[in-house]
Design a protein around this motif. Structure first.
Motif, short mmCIF file in Angstrom:
data_model
loop_
_atom_site.label_atom_id
_atom_site.label_comp_id
_atom_site.label_asym_id
_atom_site.label_seq_id
_atom_site.Cartn_x
_atom_site.Cartn_y
_atom_site.Cartn_z
N LEU A 98 33.14 38.30 45.84
CA LEU A 98 33.79 38.32 47.16
C LEU A 98 33.88 39.75 47.69
CD1 LEU A 98 35.14 36.21 49.03
CD2 LEU A 98 37.32 36.94 48.07
N LEU A 99 34.26 40.63 46.80
CA LEU A 99 34.37 42.04 47.22
C LEU A 99 33.00 42.60 47.58
CD1 LEU A 99 37.04 43.42 44.74
CD2 LEU A 99 37.24 43.21 47.23
N TYR A 113 34.23 35.69 40.66
CA TYR A 113 34.46 35.29 42.07
C TYR A 113 34.99 36.48 42.86
CZ TYR A 113 36.94 33.31 46.05
OH TYR A 113 37.42 33.07 47.31
N LEU A 114 35.98 37.14 42.29
CA LEU A 114 36.58 38.27 43.01
C LEU A 114 35.56 39.39 43.21
CD1 LEU A 114 40.10 38.46 41.30
CD2 LEU A 114 39.54 37.66 43.60
N MET A 150 45.73 29.67 31.77
CA MET A 150 44.35 29.84 32.28
C MET A 150 43.41 30.09 31.10
SD MET A 150 43.02 32.53 35.09
CE MET A 150 44.02 31.92 36.39
N THR A 151 42.40 29.31 31.05
CA THR A 151 41.47 29.45 29.93
C THR A 151 40.65 30.72 30.08
OG1 THR A 151 39.79 28.25 31.09
CG2 THR A 151 41.28 26.94 29.74
N PHE A 204 47.59 30.45 41.74
CA PHE A 204 46.16 30.68 41.51
C PHE A 204 45.39 30.74 42.85
CE2 PHE A 204 41.89 29.04 40.43
CZ PHE A 204 41.51 30.07 39.59
N LEU A 258 45.47 24.07 33.26
CA LEU A 258 46.33 24.84 34.16
C LEU A 258 47.49 23.95 34.56
CD1 LEU A 258 46.34 27.59 35.67
CD2 LEU A 258 45.37 26.36 37.62
N CYS A 287 46.00 33.95 44.54
CA CYS A 287 45.19 35.02 43.93
C CYS A 287 43.76 34.99 44.49
CB CYS A 287 45.14 34.85 42.42
SG CYS A 287 46.68 35.28 41.64
N LEU A 288 43.26 33.78 44.72
CA LEU A 288 41.89 33.68 45.25
C LEU A 288 41.83 34.09 46.72
CD1 LEU A 288 40.67 30.28 43.73
CD2 LEU A 288 40.07 32.58 42.99
N PRO A 312 42.47 38.47 48.19
CA PRO A 312 41.41 39.47 48.47
C PRO A 312 40.73 39.25 49.81
CG PRO A 312 41.17 38.57 46.27
CD PRO A 312 42.21 37.75 46.95
N LEU A 313 40.58 37.96 50.18
CA LEU A 313 39.92 37.66 51.46
C LEU A 313 40.76 38.18 52.62
CD1 LEU A 313 37.38 36.12 52.33
CD2 LEU A 313 38.81 34.10 52.66
N LEU A 359 37.03 33.63 37.58
CA LEU A 359 37.84 34.23 38.64
C LEU A 359 37.43 35.68 38.87
CD1 LEU A 359 40.26 34.03 40.55
CD2 LEU A 359 41.71 34.80 38.66
#
Lengths: 106, 485
Positions: free
Chosen positions: A16-17, A12-13, A1-2, B47, B39, B50-51, B54-55, A9
């Protein structure tokens, strides 16, 4: 993962939270709003009912009916008009001011 | 400035050819990766997990916290807000949302207010009275203040009901107007009702706004208008004396005077004894067209220009169709119809020195109410003096308010019974008055119909009731208002 993917990410998290937290808060506020509206409606209903009850005691129709039942006579119809007090109150000349209050008992 | 020494070495032939070849055939190369390696394919489900995790956790948390899911985004609908109706002093007469309207003062001014109910096909909620006429304003959430004086309204309602019960009347009405402004101070009807219980009414006939919409043949209360019109047109002098016989035959009808009187009567005495014969003699000075035209000018046979309140225009039959007895009947207030509101507005012409001021019930409309001159001020004052003389010197002594002068006229009109197809003698007993006569403040009109008491006349029924209303109204005034200062 870069590195950029990792950052996106994380963003995004976090978003989202935050969105989830806002949604939850909004839902709770909505429930509260609903409860408050219900309470307002209840209070308005109570207020109207109480106003109606009060009018039954102190409303113009109720007072008039109460007074007439107890022999109220309109002032112009009274045959004898006299002082209520045993001794009339002394009439002292009042200084001329900006405000005068004149009470007339009928 | 520092100088930089550069040594230039010329390109070899081969080097020059290679550079020109590269320009002619450029090669496309992929951009070099910036971050690192792509990736790997086998890591992609991880991955995605992981996304998504949380949802899933958030959803689980919401359900655990008691939040209902899914919650469709919606605005909580409040009950439709409706403005309140207030009396002149701010007393709340009607309040609450459209679905649950309440009338805290109960029967007070119920006929005028009407009531509201569930939503109608046109989107309105008002079903009767002002609730209906003011629906758009009230639905916009605006409060509406009326001109009503709640004390006077209570007095009018109480005394009307008392008189009706005392004399066995089937129905009646009272209207009180403020001189000068046309404000409706009180408007009462008998029998009355409680709008809070309107849904349970079996007899819906009581809910109409009788003072504004019920038509009655006014009778002798119309006589002052004929005198005023003749005086205005210079066809009568106030000091004239007429020979007045006890009865008179006109067409196929005989008109008689109820009160015995001298053979010669002054104009004011014709009003004092309410002589039908004397008035018919005076009425002969007008053609039927002229008489009907004058009644129109006094506001009869046309709607009162009152805002937000439905009212009837009354009836004046086309004068070209009148036969002589119709003309005679019209002079004494029969063969025509009017509302109590029309009568009060017309009497206000005498109170306002000849100016007709349209009555208003909504306070905000009072300033813009139309007015027009109908009579010379001198004529209006003369008629007012005649009416004061009438109350002072006739059997109308029961209409006198102690300490305050009253100008007024009674009427005992025959009432046409639709069911029986015949007239009932003295079916409508009325009184119209102005007080104080010198500086008018209030114009009042009252009538009772179908009185069952034997031999009842307006002098013994409506005149004392008018006095009771007037006395209590005067008791509310302060000294300045009483003395006209």
């Amino acid at each position: 993962m870069t590195r950029i993917s990792q950052r996106l990410l994380a963003l995004y998290l976090a978003s989202l939270l935050a969105l989830a937290a806002l949604g939850a808060h909004n839902q709770l506020r909505r429930g509260h709003h609903e409860a408050v509206l219900g309470q307002k409606y209840l209070l308005q209903t109570q207020l109207s009912a109480l106003r109606q009850e009060v009018a039954g005691v102190t409303g113009v129709l109720a007072i008039r009916s109460w007074a007439v039942e107890r022999g109220m006579v309109a002032a112009p119809e009274a045959l004898n008009v006299g002082e209520v007090d045993a001794v009339p109150a002394p009439r002292t000349p009042l200084p001329q001011g900006a405000l005068e209050v004149d009470t007339l008992w009928r | 400035m520092a100088l930089r020494h550069v040594t230039v070495t010329p390109l070899t032939r081969r080097q020059t050819q290679a550079r020109e070849g590269a320009r002619a055939h450029p090669t496309v190369q992929p951009p070099p990766p910036e971050g690192g390696p792509e990736l790997e394919l086998r890591k992609r489900p991880l991955f995605a997990l992981c996304l998504g995790l949380p949802l899933v956790l958030a959803l689980g948390g919401f359900v655990g916290a008691g939040v209902r899911l899914p919650a469709w985004p919606e605005v909580l609908a409040e009950p439709t807000q409706r403005g309140a109706i207030l009396a002149g002093d701010g007393t709340i007469l009607a309040e609450g949302d459209a679905g649950l309207r309440r009338y805290p003062q109960g029967r007070l001014a119920a006929h005028l207010l009407g009531f509201s109910g569930s939503e109608q096909p046109d989107g309105s909620y008002g079903l009767e009275g002002l609730e209906r006429k003011l629906d758009a304003t009230l639905q916009a959430g605006e409060d509406v203040q009326l001109t009503l004086d709640p004390d006077l309204q209570a007095i009018a309602q109480t005394e009307l009901a008392r008189a009706a019960a005392l004399h066995g009347a089937k129905n009646g009405a009272v209207v009180l107007l403020e001189a000068g402004t046309g404000r409706v101070l009180a408007s009462a009807a008998y029998p009355d009702f409680d709008p809070n219980a309107q849904a349970t009414f079996l007899d819906r006939s009581v809910i109409g706004n009788r003072p504004f919409t019920a038509l009655v043949e006014p009778g002798s209360v119309m006589k002052p208008f004929v005198v005023a019109a003749l005086l205005h047109d210079r066809r009568l002098r106030p000091d004239e004396v007429l020979n007045v016989e006890p009865s008179l035959r006109v067409g196929d009808k005989t008109f008689t005077d109820v009160t015995a009187h001298e053979p010669k009567l002054e104009i004011r005495d014709i009003l004092r004894v309410s002589s039908n014969v004397g008035m018919i003699r005076l009425g002969e000075r007008f053609s039927s067209t002229e008489l009907a035209s004058w009644y129109h000018r006094f506001g009869f046979g046309r709607e009162v220009a009152i805002d937000y309140a439905a009212n009837e225009e009354g009836t004046i039959n086309p004068p070209e169709a009148w036969v002589p007895q119709d003309h005679a009947s019209a002079v004494i207030g029969q063969s025509m119809s009017a509302t109590a509101l029309q009568l009060a507005a017309a009497y206000s012409i005498f109170a306002n020195d000849g100016l007709y001021v349209a009555p208003q019930i909504v306070a905000s409309q009072v300033a813009s109410t139309p007015s027009e001159r109908v009579l010379d001020s001198e004529v209006a004052r003369t008629v007012r003096e005649m009416l004061a003389y009438t109350v002072q010197n006739s059997s109308l002594i029961d209409a006198k308010i102690p300490g305050v002068s009253v100008a007024g006229k009674s009427g005992s009109a025959d009432l046409y019974d639709v069911d029986k197809g015949a007239y009932i003698d003295a079916g409508t007993l009325s009184f119209a008055g102005i007080f104080p006569a010198e500086k008018p403040k209030v114009i009042g009109v009252m009538y009772l119909q179908r009185v069952t008491e034997k031999g009842a006349l307006s002098v013994s029924v409506t005149a004392p009731a008018f006095r009771a209303i007037g006395s209590q109204a005067v008791a509310l005034w302060d000294e300045a208002a009483l003395t006209g200062r």
